[in-house]
Motif scaffolding. Structure first.
Motif, PDB file in Angstrom:
ATOM      1  N   MET A   1      59.168  14.987  25.949  1.00 42.15           N
ATOM      2  CA  MET A   1      58.539  13.797  25.357  1.00 42.15           C
ATOM      3  C   MET A   1      59.344  13.297  24.150  1.00 42.15           C
TER       4      MET A   1
ATOM      5  N   GLU B   1      49.620  20.191  15.328  1.00 39.17           N
ATOM      6  CA  GLU B   1      49.151  20.712  16.621  1.00 39.17           C
ATOM      7  C   GLU B   1      49.034  22.239  16.611  1.00 39.17           C
TER       8      GLU B   1
ATOM      9  N   HIS C   1      52.138  23.796  22.835  1.00 35.23           N
ATOM     10  CA  HIS C   1      53.202  22.813  23.065  1.00 35.23           C
ATOM     11  C   HIS C   1      53.745  22.301  21.730  1.00 35.23           C
TER      12      HIS C   1
ATOM     13  N   PRO D   1      31.739  10.950  24.885  1.00 36.47           N
ATOM     14  CA  PRO D   1      32.663  12.027  25.256  1.00 36.47           C
ATOM     15  C   PRO D   1      34.116  11.564  25.357  1.00 36.47           C
ATOM     16  N   TYR D   2      34.531  10.694  24.476  1.00 34.20           N
ATOM     17  CA  TYR D   2      35.903  10.210  24.560  1.00 34.20           C
ATOM     18  C   TYR D   2      36.608  10.389  23.214  1.00 34.20           C
TER      19      TYR D   2
ATOM     20  N   GLN E   1      39.753   8.754  22.613  1.00 38.83           N
ATOM     21  CA  GLN E   1      40.856   7.783  22.556  1.00 38.83           C
ATOM     22  C   GLN E   1      41.105   7.265  21.152  1.00 38.83           C
ATOM     23  N   GLN E   2      40.057   7.273  20.307  1.00 36.77           N
ATOM     24  CA  GLN E   2      40.244   6.775  18.937  1.00 36.77           C
ATOM     25  C   GLN E   2      41.280   7.612  18.187  1.00 36.77           C
TER      26      GLN E   2
ATOM     27  N   LEU F   1      44.000   8.606  19.273  1.00 39.32           N
ATOM     28  CA  LEU F   1      45.373   8.180  19.598  1.00 39.32           C
ATOM     29  C   LEU F   1      45.892   7.168  18.576  1.00 39.32           C
ATOM     30  N   ILE F   2      44.981   6.533  17.844  1.00 34.27           N
ATOM     31  CA  ILE F   2      45.427   5.511  16.880  1.00 34.27           C
ATOM     32  C   ILE F   2      46.239   6.150  15.739  1.00 34.27           C
TER      33      ILE F   2
ATOM     34  N   ASN G   1      49.579   7.181  17.253  1.00 30.36           N
ATOM     35  CA  ASN G   1      50.525   6.082  17.482  1.00 30.36           C
ATOM     36  C   ASN G   1      51.069   5.518  16.168  1.00 30.36           C
ATOM     37  N   LEU G   2      50.232   5.546  15.128  1.00 30.00           N
ATOM     38  CA  LEU G   2      50.724   5.097  13.811  1.00 30.00           C
ATOM     39  C   LEU G   2      51.796   6.061  13.297  1.00 30.00           C
TER      40      LEU G   2
ATOM     41  N   ALA H   1      54.949   5.404  15.014  1.00 32.18           N
ATOM     42  CA  ALA H   1      55.603   4.164  14.557  1.00 32.18           C
ATOM     43  C   ALA H   1      56.552   4.446  13.394  1.00 32.18           C
TER      44      ALA H   1
END
Lengths: 275, 270
Positions: B45, B86, B126, B183-184, B186-187, B189-190, B193-194, B197
């Motif tokens: 990755m 991680e 990982h 049950p998500y 995804q928030q 990931l913000i 992703n920042l 960047a």
């Protein structure tokens, strides 16, 4: 009068459609998750766009790909990549890890096609959310974001469908590793890394260094993003469109067959604990 | 209502966090194939991200005055901070599921600081791939650029600050799960992703995004600002020392968000 029994093929298609529509409903049930995923995806796609914007604004870039073509390319590539997020690895990986695949295989439905139906529902739901974004961009960029012509648009639609099947087939092959590892995370990350590198998601292949470009030409990933977007923008036109669609079809069928074979081999060695 | 307040009981065993972390790490090491695949794929990755930099550098000699090796330093520090979070504090990614299932109940009965204990009990292997790749990028970059010795000495501090900054941002965003139960994740990931960047010099971004990455989610303080100084792009000495201040401030905010979240936590009921 007893109703006529539908043919086996028709019954199987009805099952695939039922799986597809159930998957679609479940995707729309988790709208907040989809919106959050969209927001974070937008952020990740914005980074390469902003980097390219800086390069072109400061006089760099390539004459082979002018700025007015590059940015619609990147946006469409990002939208397609988001639309192609299909949870194949996590869904199948979880069933393998928990042994639920044994139940799936007892059903009178083709396992691979059933998974494709569900993946298709993920793709349709994602595309439904991402279309308005592309619509706004079209309004902003005008003609340069429109398809090259009507024929290009129809060929693009066919190409997107084939691209989806290719990506599904690649994911299906990768997920076979879960039979050994019992974890789908690494499988997903590995496939995703290759997809991001070789699909042309962050840049058209014309901007790639020679070595990377040569590798992309030999792998199926470029047919998932670069080929459909190039058709849309008219970079591939005339008889070359048919050649590109033919290549996509061959990759799609070939990879689906490899996936079926690998599943059969994996199942011969697979053990499910129970009792 | 199940909450732990400011006067929450402290464990009589100061190293209980370390013991919990070690036990979790040992459990993870049992899955050898997972370890190998995780390390290889996370390196893949990072390699994928680097391939984009190669494409960029084929079309321009540098970005905003930053050369290839200088940008590789930013890549390396970002990968190392990601790997640090991680391996040390990864459990935050499961917070939404814990809230939905009411699984925080047990944690709240332990005589420990709940946030720290929660974070350290699920290391991801990982991360090792990200740590190795990040270290290699940083070492290659600094060796190529012949930086002063103090830069090498400061690296662990900046790495730790980056790890804390990223984890704190994850905790703050993750705590939204107490308010918007689902049950998500995804928030989460913000913030990721920042962070990613910031692999590129912040000068390439519009000023609003640059300000976000320097002031709101101050990731830029642990690698971009110090690098600006020791790569000779800024005479301001302050960039070297802002990272610890930013890391402590964001960590305190994260603890506050966690405490607020626990006040809203209602368990799952039966």
């Amino acid at each position: 009068m007893t109703p006529t029994r539908p043919s086996a093929l028709r019954a199987e298609f009805a099952t695939f459609f039922a799986l597809f529509s159930r998957g679609l409903r479940s995707n729309f049930a988790y709208r907040p998750a989809l919106l959050l995923a969209m927001l974070s995806a937008a952020l990740s796609y914005a980074v390469p766009m902003l980097v390219w914007r800086h390069i072109y604004a400061s006089g760099g870039g390539s004459k082979a790909v002018p700025a007015q073509a590059l940015f619609p390319y990147l946006l469409l590539a990002g939208c397609l990549n988001f639309g192609f997020a299909m949870n194949v690895e996590s869904r199948i990986g979880q069933r393998i890890r928990m042994g639920l695949i044994a139940t799936d295989l007892l059903r009178p439905v083709d396992f691979q096609m059933a998974q494709l139906s569900q993946a298709l529902s993920d793709g349709i739901a994602n595309l439904a959310f991402v279309l308005p974004v592309f619509g706004v961009a079209c309004a902003f960029w005008g003609k340069s974001a429109f398809p090259h012509d009507a024929a290009a648009f129809f060929a693009f639609c066919a190409s997107v469908l084939l691209a989806f099947v290719i990506l599904f087939a690649v994911s299906f092959i990768f997920v076979q590793a879960t039979f050994i590892t019992y974890s789908s995370y690494g499988v997903f990350v590995a496939r995703n890394a290759l997809q991001q590198t070789f699909s042309g998601m962050s840049a058209p292949l014309a901007l790639f260094p020679a070595g990377l470009r040569a590798a992309s030409e030999w792998l199926p990933f470029r047919h998932t993003i670069h080929t459909p977007v190039s058709i849309y923008l008219g970079w591939i036109n005339g008889s070359a469109v048919w050649a590109a669609l033919g290549a996509q079809l061959i990759w799609a069928l070939g990879l689906l067959l490899v996936g079926r074979y690998m599943l059969r081999v994996s199942l011969l060695k697979f053990e499910i604990q129970g009792g | 209502m199940l909450t732990q307040r400011a006067g929450e009981p402290r464990t009589p065993y100061p190293n209980v966090y370390l013991a919990a972390f070690q036990a979790s790490l040992q459990a993870k090491f049992e899955y050898r194939v997972d370890l190998v695949i995780g390390v290889v794929t996370s390196m893949l990755m990072q390699g994928s991200a680097l391939s984009f930099l190669l494409i960029v550098l084929r079309n321009t000699p540098g970005l905003a005055g930053w050369s290839g090796p200088q940008i590789v330093f930013l890549f390396g520090m970002t990968a190392a901070a990601l790997g640090g979070s991680e391996i040390l504090f990864n459990q935050i990614w499961l917070l939404p599921q814990y809230v939905v299932a009411g699984d925080l109940d047990r944690l709240l009965t332990y005589p420990v600081r709940s946030l720290l204990f929660f974070l350290v009990t699920r290391p991801e292997l990982h991360a090792i791939g990200n740590l190795i790749t990040g270290s290699l990028y940083v070492a290659w970059s600094l060796h190529t650029l012949h930086v002063p010795v103090f830069v090498w000495l400061m690296l662990p501090v900046w790495w730790l600050c980056g790890t804390l900054l990223y984890t704190s941002a994850l905790v703050i965003v993750g705590c939204l799960s107490f308010r918007f139960v689902g049950p998500y994740s995804q928030q989460l990931l913000i913030p990721l992703n920042l962070l990613q960047a910031t692999r590129y010099p912040l000068a390439v971004y519009p000023s609003w995004l640059k300000n976000v990455l320097l002031c709101v989610v101050p990731y830029g303080t642990f690698h971009y600002l110090p690098a600006r100084f020791f790569f000779g792009k800024s005479a301001s000495f302050w960039g070297l020392g802002l990272a610890p201040v930013a890391a402590v401030a964001l960590a305190l905010l994260a603890q506050g968000a966690w405490n607020l979240g626990l006040r809203r936590y209602e368990s799952a009921g039966s």
